[in-house]
Design an enzyme around this catalytic site. Structure first.
Site, PDB file in Angstrom:
ATOM      1  N   LYS A  78       0.724  -1.203   0.454  1.00 55.71           N
ATOM      2  CA  LYS A  78      -0.002  -0.163  -0.154  1.00 55.71           C
ATOM      3  C   LYS A  78       1.022   0.997   0.380  1.00 55.71           C
ATOM      4  O   LYS A  78       0.162   2.471   0.050  1.00 55.71           O
ATOM      5  CB  LYS A  78      -0.657   0.099   1.789  1.00 55.71           C
ATOM      6  N   SER A 329       1.274 -10.030   0.104  1.00 55.68           N
ATOM      7  CA  SER A 329       0.490  -8.356  -0.790  1.00 55.68           C
ATOM      8  C   SER A 329       0.877  -7.630   0.950  1.00 55.68           C
ATOM      9  O   SER A 329       1.350  -6.060   1.046  1.00 55.68           O
ATOM     10  CB  SER A 329      -1.191  -8.346  -0.525  1.00 55.68           C
TER      11      SER A 329
END
Lengths: 347, 347
Positions: A78, A329
């Site tokens: 992110k 992720s």
């Protein structure tokens, strides 16, 4: 609807140099043997070596690598989208500050990036958010505003309007998607002969960006999204050709808390145009994979980050053959959960 | 005594391209706050970003990175030295096979490298070795020969002579030291302005190689070895100017099982000429650091691999100021130990 292009991702990569870690591709031969069962740490049967860093040679079909975005500052990819979105604001708007609503990795990514630019940052969180997540976001210098869960979006809009803050959405923005796409650029740079890329799908920003970069640079490659069976709203949305939103009651059944969010019109348009498909994994498969990654890859991975590897371990028959990269992720999970998965009686 | 040179390390780096992972430098701002206490996963207070991959910019003095060799295939830096030593054998000798005695990461490194070259590999282990370690080495294609502990070295010599196997020692060999030195090359390539490098010391091969590379490329940098207080034989050897060997009873008190071995004449000569000093850490500091690395860096690290980070967390006052890199040498630990360190009541 305008989709982002490879040029957008390349621009993001320039901005992110020296900010996001260029995460390595880690050979994971232990996964090639199929079901992990209970592989011992250090149990690495491998044929031939391969490496990251721009010079990974062509491997035998069937080789498997993981790309651990869990090793980014704040522990997730992110940071890429949040930083690039903030970097792309006009200087005067950026100086006025940024705002977002999130209780997950995006909150910390925006706080981290705002601090790097030295601009004010507000994060709106539900008043039921875990104290640990609030503290972590505040430790990065952000002001956390707690509101009742249904008030998150209206409170964000109101504060943004009143204070002149720019809203940095977690995925529904072209700059955020372009930033996440740098993951795909790095994959093709490090393994030009990649055949298959597996990527987790929550709101779809990461998958949109990665598919954009990989398909542009390596058209023969297949990019496949992975969702929990219990939050397979993106798969249904692609099938229906419109954004289908699953109820909170449904999506909250999955342990993969980062993948409960629905897609947006923008991300769905990218996925429809560029993703080759979505497969789903079960809760048991996700948790087993978190344990296997700690034992065999020496990586601490959160459930949302493990779904791509779970797809490779448990759904090989649904995947094309070839040199495969699974994007991990993120790595922000409750240490007590990892302890349970690693305890001798736990698995 | 002839010491290895930067050229030797550079030659090793060429051979290891595409074999060993070029591990990234991971910014670890969480460590800059001092004692880890019980930092939550995701609790990353950071100022500015920095990255690995050749383009890490100059950071503020006091910045800290870790270099996770735990992410190598087989989970430790040992792959570098073992592979380069085998690669450096004349082809005919290599084809006859290799042998070593080890029950640790070196055993798996030699097995992994021998398999990559497609040559026979024998690993001599004490008959008290953990079944998991035997199985892991066999899974890499090596033949494991179990002998009584005092028979390890004689059995190795005898088998080598009888079968024509080349012995690949864990650290007492110039090619092994040169291979390990590529860790230092990568540090300076990724962070040319590095000021301080912290490196675990067991037999001293890694520290010898890293000090050779770093001091040649960046003479102003300080390279400091780290040992457990309970196995500080290298520190004593440097002080005495000769190889001092601690009894097994003494060194087996430390949980850092990779650091119990004594130095050799060859490694001690490198350390005396090129290392700036050795500091020691306690058992509690080592174990706390293993937990902190899992929580805050999302890395599974073995106790031996964590000593360098423990030195930064707990002995900052003994270190020079500046941009500091800690080498995490390996990640092969008992999952049950990690579970205990992460359990809510455990720390």
């Amino acid at each position: 609807m305008d989709l982002i292009s490879l040029d957008d991702v390349s621009r993001a990569a320039e901005v992110l140099a020296g900010v996001a870690v260029h995460t390595p591709l880690l050979p994971a031969p232990w996964a090639a043997r199929g079901r992990p069962g209970a592989p011992a740490i250090g149990d690495d049967a491998a044929v031939g070596g391969s490496a990251s860093g721009g010079s990974a040679g062509a491997g035998a079909p069937g080789e498997f690598w993981v790309k651990p975005e869990s090793l980014q500052p704040i522990g997730a990819f992110k940071i890429r989208g949040a930083y690039f979105a903030i970097a792309s604001l006009p200087a005067a708007r950026r100086a006025a500050g940024v705002i977002t609503h999130s209780s997950g990795n995006h909150a910390q990514a925006v706080a981290y990036a705002a601090r790097a630019f030295g601009v004010p940052c507000v994060v709106v969180m539900p008043d039921v958010a875990a104290p640990m997540k609030i503290a972590a976001t505040e430790a990065l210098g952000a002001r956390v505003v707690l509101v009742a869960p249904p008030e998150r979006e209206p409170a964000t809009l109101k504060l943004a309007a009143a204070e002149g803050y720019s809203i940095i959405p977690p995925y529904d923005h072209p700059d955020v998607i372009a930033g996440q796409g740098t993951v795909g650029l790095e994959i093709v740079a490090d393994l030009p002969v990649v055949d298959v890329v597996l990527v987790p799908v929550g709101g779809g920003g990461l998958a949109s960006g990665v598919a954009t970069a990989v398909k542009a640079l390596r058209p023969s490659a297949t990019v496949i999204g992975v969702e929990p069976e219990l939050a397979a709203d993106a798969q249904e949305s692609l099938r229906e050709g419109r954004v289908v939103t699953w109820s909170t009651e449904r999506t909250y059944r999955t342990v993969a808390d980062g993948l409960r969010t629905p897609t947006s019109e923008l991300t769905l348009a990218h996925l429809a145009a560029r993703l080759d498909g979505i497969i789903t994994v079960t809760e048991d498969e996700i948790l087993d994979t978190v344990g296997a990654l700690a034992r065999s890859a020496r990586l601490v991975v959160e459930p949302s980050g493990a779904v791509s590897v779970a797809a490779y371990l448990y759904h090989r028959a649904e995947l094309p053959a070839g040199r495969t990269v699974a994007v991990i992720s993120g790595g922000n999970l409750d240490p007590a959960l990892l302890a349970r998965l690693l305890a001798p009686a736990g698995d």
